[in-house]
Design a protein around this motif. Structure first.
Motif, PDB file in Angstrom:
ATOM      1  N   UNK A 255       0.787  -1.042  -0.222  1.00  0.00           N
ATOM      2  CA  UNK A 255       0.132  -0.006  -0.026  1.00  0.00           C
ATOM      3  C   UNK A 255       0.907   1.236   0.071  1.00  0.00           C
ATOM      4  N   UNK A 256       1.943   1.243   0.681  1.00  0.00           N
ATOM      5  CA  UNK A 256       2.786   2.503   0.669  1.00  0.00           C
ATOM      6  C   UNK A 256       3.595   2.601  -0.384  1.00  0.00           C
ATOM      7  N   UNK A 257       3.837   1.411  -1.015  1.00  0.00           N
ATOM      8  CA  UNK A 257       4.390   1.510  -2.261  1.00  0.00           C
ATOM      9  C   UNK A 257       3.487   2.134  -3.426  1.00  0.00           C
TER      10      UNK A 257
ATOM     11  N   UNK B 177       0.827   4.184  -2.835  1.00  0.00           N
ATOM     12  CA  UNK B 177       0.717   5.542  -2.622  1.00  0.00           C
ATOM     13  C   UNK B 177       2.086   6.456  -2.958  1.00  0.00           C
TER      14      UNK B 177
ATOM     15  N   UNK C 217      -2.974   6.736  -7.439  1.00  0.00           N
ATOM     16  CA  UNK C 217      -1.867   7.683  -7.050  1.00  0.00           C
ATOM     17  C   UNK C 217      -0.744   8.161  -7.992  1.00  0.00           C
TER      18      UNK C 217
ATOM     19  N   UNK D  10       1.271   3.159   5.560  1.00  0.00           N
ATOM     20  CA  UNK D  10       0.984   3.843   4.218  1.00  0.00           C
ATOM     21  C   UNK D  10       2.088   4.624   3.757  1.00  0.00           C
ATOM     22  N   UNK D  11       3.408   4.614   4.583  1.00  0.00           N
ATOM     23  CA  UNK D  11       4.501   5.548   4.247  1.00  0.00           C
ATOM     24  C   UNK D  11       5.468   4.847   4.324  1.00  0.00           C
TER      25      UNK D  11
END
Lengths: 340, 348, 513
Positions: B207-209, B211, C336, C354-355
């Motif tokens: 998910x981080x990727x 985003x 995104x 998510x970071x």
């Protein structure tokens, strides 16, 4: 500053009965889906074969032919509920069968041999559980080691098939109690008994509830002070013991033990459990669902037999059905995630 | 010293070398390489040759595992690929014709690619757990292969096809070159471009990727496609080795060997950072182990017991808890031995 | 540190003395004391990395202590795990509610303490008991509903009820309010007051200073793993408490107050203009625009739609109504990636999930944004080093080593790395969702200063925060949201915190036509 109360603190009590059902029993929906598939398959087959398909002996034979799978599926359900997986069950079933058959051949009484077979299964399950719990090995890999071990040990016992002549083991399968056109064998009763015990354990004991808690959120379960380590360990022991029992039943079923028995059975078992509505991420599912899953599997096999087409279609159909179920589960999970 | 020991390839290499050493000690002929007709022969050469299918599959598996996935269907894909190739060759009536072979191999590898794309679709688009998505094909794949071969073991007689697994080029087995080319291509694509890092990013946190703008879907899909493609090639090599398409036996348990090779090479099953060199060492180790077991006179059927032992040892060595436990062991032993007079002497 | 034992020994429920915990290479705690008395709310304060969570884990038996003693009700205890601590009457409710969402509310309250009859669980009695425990806290729920159908706030109350089942004498609340809205906090506080009246000792950990002054009786302050001291709260002011936590004055935050008055030129095209942008069931159609050099704050409670709006602007979720213009031209933000291609960068509120990419290095985390845009074409080594060095220096990332794995950094420094990742992509619009949540005050000031500086240089920023002071201080314009829709827009130099709260509380109802 915080004196401004903006939202009502309590939730509304006016809820529709459908909503009420959804918030209480959403986890049963996949089981109902499995039942629906089973019913649809039976009706479809009945129509296709002009009403010549369904009969009491046929239904009885589905239980008879799949009692070992049913027992394996119960054990597998415990493991999958904790969020794990047990790839060893087919091999363990085969090995305990070989070991038991060789002991019987050496003249030991079945009253000793059967418990030994169960203990062997339990021991391998314990080993897998220790690897998973105490050495942080992924269940997939740990049970893989168990599978290799059991598979190899089966061949160590004998490279060839061993015939079983012990009367009480064979009795399990041969004796059929008839009720009109219906019949049931001791192996079938044994399997149903395992289902009942499994269902009760999961629903009505702290051990069972801890299994669900661990599968739902292991970290939480630990912080809640629940005996996580013991429970996970026991789940694999349950699965191993079931595999041992399946070894007894399968030996009775085939009247012989063969080291190549049960190749791919772990996949059939997992497929049956998943089709029965147990989520592979753990924490949601029921033994009764797994039973339905096994019946779906048995029904597919029977229908393919009836059609007289190649048996390779069984695996293809199971694969397709597994896919269908997983996609449906996926949609359900995604929708409930969106609702939140 | 400790820097060397901390290198991620240290333990995998130690295991491989220890195995080779063990073999050499028990039978010196193991390392002997003879030249015959300008071709090299010997146990080590056999390992290079026989490891090729596993190497291909393990490379694909490395990429898949790096994305946090797993591909259980590689064995079934091998069966499909072999069945497709041999059925085409058999049906053509001209098994030695290069054009027929090209079509057969192309179609077979294409079938592998399609299987991989299918897996990737289920996982990256539908979001199904990898273990289950690939289980579907693992179950159904062999059935499909059986349907292709009509339920029989298809055998052919074609020298050019046989060459792939059994032929020699410049003194070395052709299959080994196939391995080398595959390793080089995968390594180049992953490390010379940013694909490797992006793959690792996706494996660590999808998910981080996403985003962060990484096209996670494409990368995951690509990994399974690569795995399917490589398994397709492996299926060709396997069927070329036995000159038959056996839907039941082709690539049986190879997914497990491949996963083992990847784990042995130091790539975590939890996804993220991966090592291609590690996988190469791992694949050679598995193959060496298998030949060791065979040469020890153990019936091949009992091989799984040894595999089980290897799995347990490997996972224990990788397990942080076990390492901590073992790390404390010397200290414990020291305190224990220092209490005995003999120990005190030995320690000094 | 200057407590007389004679005074504390009498009413101390838990006394931790000289607690030391050693991690490889660091002393996480060094001789720390903590005394909890019956019937008090005791705040545990400190920056990130001060050792708060380590101390809690020592108290709840998760970590073994290397030195020091823990006495409970006068008896020395050594805990081997949380079950041990619970049996000694110490229960904990964590920030990320540690319950099992797959089980029912009643089970979560009673797990491990289910009532049994004849060897099997009596579900009827168990659920009745669960309902009673919940009612004791003033919560009425259908205990047979799945926990996952309830809000975080309710789940927290369920967790507290669970603690009461184990007859907890000491309740540890680890940042319970960080994801609650104001009314939920109020409900939690009334439960806490009630428990305090019943003689429970509550250890309360939070980042919100105003909450400490509202509810706590006493506080213990930690800094860098050492005890600063224990203070009765009335003797402190927010300023002095911050000073104790930081060990330095914090003028920086005050110096920023002029930013809000800065003039923004709105004559050109806005960087981003959304018209009627919404998503069914998530957020109603909303208008928002941001001009170059402007910081637009979004004020609203958690769940008001502020994060949801940000996610639509960033392409993280797909809008199913309205249109978005980027620099005057219609744009489709399907994911995104397409938002990033349009120059929109989004830093999520959930840093960890998510970071950051924990197993990658600081350098890799920084260049990921650029690299993702470039695709396979790898950044040249020299180029990468230059970018990384530039941003580590510009944002003051500590430690300033590019090859450190990011998971070994503190929350504040991780946040700075994420900021660097986005700045490196040279965005036109930067959306920051709770960039300062859960990070220490020093890093917070750094990030606020950076935002002000960047916007002064022409970057458009959307700034979301639970702390209205922060939003007011940084932004020129404030979009106010409530109940998943925009209820108005305020110019920040016209209003103060109370006015915004008032607006949220009242304007929303009138506007609900």
């Amino acid at each position: 500053m915080t004196s401004t109360q903006v939202a009502p603190a309590r939730e509304s009590h006016v809820v529709s009965s459908r909503h009420r059902f959804m918030t209480r029993h959403a986890s049963w929906i996949p089981v109902f889906a499995a039942i629906a598939i089973l019913v649809a398959m039976v009706i479809g087959a009945q129509i296709y074969f002009d009403g010549d398909f369904l009969s009491p002996p046929l239904i009885s034979s589905i239980l008879l032919d799949n009692s070992y799978l049913l027992i394996l599926a119960v054990g597998m359900t415990f493991v999958i509920l904790t969020g794990g997986i047990d790839l060893s069950v087919g091999a363990v079933m085969s090995f305990t069968g070989m070991f038991g058959a060789s002991l019987l051949r050496d003249g030991l009484p079945s009253g000793v041999v059967a418990p030994v077979m169960l203990a062997c299964g339990a021991l391998i399950g314990l080993g897998i559980g220790v690897l998973v719990q105490y050495f942080d090995v992924q269940p997939f890999i740990a049970s893989l080691a168990g599978m290799f071990l059991a598979r190899g040990l089966g061949f160590v016992v004998s490279l060839n098939s061993i015939k079983v002549t012990d009367s009480s083991i064979l009795w399990l399968q041969r004796t059929r109690w008839h009720f009109g056109d219906w019949y049931v064998t001791a192996t079938g009763i044994l399997a149903l008994l395992v289902v009942a015990v499994g269902a009760l354990l999961l629903a009505y004991t702290r051990f069972g509830r801890t299994i669900y808690a661990v599968g739902g959120n292991e970290q939480s379960a630990r912080l809640m002070g629940l005996p996580v380590a013991r429970t996970k360990l026991l789940a694999y022991v349950v699965s191993g013991t079931c595999a041992g029992l399946a070894g007894v039943v399968f030996t009775a079923y085939t009247g012989a033990a063969y080291p190549l028995n049960g190749i791919g059975t772990e996949l059939d078992t997992i497929a049956a459990v998943v089709i029965g509505g147990t989520l592979l991420i753990g924490g949601s599912g029921f033994v009764v669902g797994s039973m339905i899953g096994v019946f779906v599997y048995g029904m597919i096999k029977t229908i393919i037999n009836f059609l007289g087409v190649d048996q390779s279609w069984t695996r293809i159909t199971i694969g397709g059905l597994l896919l269908l179920f997983v996609v449906v589960q996926r949609v359900i999970v995604a929708r409930s995630a969106r609702r939140r | 010293m400790s820097a060397v020991m901390k290198h991620r390839l240290f333990w995998p290499l130690v295991v491989l070398l220890a195995l080779i050493l063990l073999n050499t000690v028990s039978r010196p002929s193991f390392v002997r390489i003879t030249v015959h007709d300008g071709r090299l022969y010997g146990s080590l050469i056999d390992i290079l040759r026989n490891s090729a299918p596993l190497m291909l599959v393990a490379l694909g598996m490395t990429l898949v595992i790096a994305t946090r996935g797993i591909d259980l269907s590689v064995g079934a894909i091998m069966a499909v690929s072999g069945a497709v190739a041999l059925t085409i060759i058999q049906d053509s009536g001209d098994p030695a014709n290069p054009a027929v072979l090209a079509v057969a191999i192309g179609t077979a590898v294409g079938a592998g690619l399609v299987c991989g794309l299918w897996n990737g679709f289920l996982i990256s688009v539908l979001g199904i757990q990898p273990i289950i998505a690939t289980l579907v094909l693992m179950l159904a794949g062999r059935g499909i292969a059986l349907l292709i071969t009509g339920g029989f073991i298809t055998t052919i007689n074609s020298d050019p096809y046989k060459f792939m697994a059994q032929g020699y080029v410049l003194g070395l087995p052709f299959a080994f070159y196939v391995s080398l080319v595959a390793i080089a291509i995968v390594a180049l694509i992953e490390r010379r471009t940013a694909l490797g890092m992006l793959t690792e990013a996706v494996g660590i946190n999808p998910e981080a990727s996403r985003l962060a703008g990484v096209r996670a879907r494409g990368i995951i899909w690509g990994a399974y496609a690569a795995s399917g493609l490589l398994a397709g090639f492996a299926g060709i090599l396997y069927s070329s080795n036995i000159m038959a398409a056996d839907a039941n036996a082709a690539g049986l348990y190879i997914e497990l060997d491949a996963i083992l090779a990847v784990v042995l090479g130091g790539t975590s099953l939890a996804g993220g950072t991966f090592s291609i060199a590690g996988t190469v060492v791992g694949a050679f180790t598995i193959q060496t182990l298998k030949s060791t077991i065979t040469f020890l006179g153990v019936p091949p059927a009992v091989t799984p017991v040894f595999m089980a032992a290897v799995v347990v040892v490997v996972v224990l060595v990788q397990s942080r808890r076990f390492r901590r436990f073992m790390g404390r062991l010397p200290a414990r032993l020291r305190t224990w031995t220092s209490r005995t007079p003999d120990g005190a002497e030995a320690a000094s | 540190m200057s407590h007389s034992d004679a005074e504390t020994a009498s009413d101390a429920l838990v006394a931790m003395r000289g607690i030391t915990i050693q991690f490889p290479g660091v002393k996480a705690l060094d001789g720390v004391d903590l005394v909890l008395r019956a019937g008090e709310v005791h705040a545990l304060m400190g920056e990130n990395g001060a050792g708060k969570s380590t101390l809690i884990k020592a108290l709840t038996g998760e970590y073994a202590v290397d030195a020091g003693t823990i006495t409970v009700a006068g008896e020395p205890r050594v805990f081997h795990g949380t079950a041990d601590a619970q049996s000694a009457g110490i229960s904990t409710v964590y920030q990320e509610v540690n319950l099992c969402a797959n089980l029912s509310v009643g089970e979560n309250v009673m797990l491990g303490h289910e009532l049994r009859r004849g060897g099997r669980i009596d579900w009827r009695a168990t659920h009745r008991a669960a309902a009673e425990h919940l009612e004791n806290l003033g919560v009425e729920l259908d205990t047979r509903t799945s926990l996952s159908t309830h809000s975080i706030a309710v789940q927290q109350l369920v967790a507290i009820s669970r603690a009461m089942v184990t007859d907890a004498k000491v309740l540890v609340l680890d940042e319970p309010t960080s994801s609650l809205d104001r009314s939920e906090v109020e409900q939690l506080f009334s439960v806490m007051r009630d428990l305090r009246a019943r003689g429970v000792a509550i250890l309360f950990v939070t980042h919100f200073l105003d909450q400490v002054f509202e509810i706590a009786d006493r506080c213990t302050v930690l800094r860098n793993g050492r005890l600063v001291g224990e203070y009765p709260l009335p003797s402190l002011t927010p300023g002095s408490l911050v000073q104790l936590m930081l060990g330095r004055e914090l003028d920086d935050l005050e110096a920023l107050s002029s930013v809000a008055d800065r003039h923004v030129d709105r004559s050109g095209a806005p960087v981003v203009r959304a018209t009627g942008t919404g998503r069914k069931g998530v957020i109603e159609p909303t208008d928002i625009d941001v001009y170059p050099g402007e910081v637009v704050g979004i004020a609203g409670l958690l769940g008001s739609g502020r994060t949801e709006l940000a996610r639509l602007l960033a392409g993280a979720d797909h809008a199913d109504s309205g249109q978005i213009e980027v620099a005057g031209k219609a744009a489709r933000l399907a994911n995104p990636r397409s938002a990033i291609d349009h120059g929109i960068a989004y830093s999520s509120e959930d840093r960890r999930a998510e970071g950051i990419l924990g197993d990658l290095t600081v350098a890799e985390n920084i260049v990921l944004g650029i690299q993702a845009r470039r695709g396979w074409r790898k950044l040249r080594k020299a180029e990468q080093d230059a970018v990384v060095a530039e941003y580590i220096a510009a944002l003051g990332v500590r430690p300033a080593s590019p090859s450190t794995l990011i998971r070994n950094l503190s929350g504040g420094n991780q946040q700075k790395v994420l900021l660097a990742r986005w700045l490196a992509t040279a965005p036109a619009l930067l959306i920051l969702d709770e960039p300062t949540r859960g990070i220490d005050v020093g890093a917070k000031a750094d990030i606020q200063r950076k935002v002000a500086e960047l916007s002064a240089r022409g970057l458009a920023v959307v700034f979301i925060s639970s702390e209205l002071e922060e939003v007011l201080r940084l932004s020129q314009r404030i979009v106010v949201m409530r109940d998943r829709r925009k209820i108005g827009e305020l110019a920040s130099h016209d209003v103060d915190v109370d006015a915004v709260i008032d607006f949220i509380a009242h304007e929303g109802q009138e506007g609900a036509a």
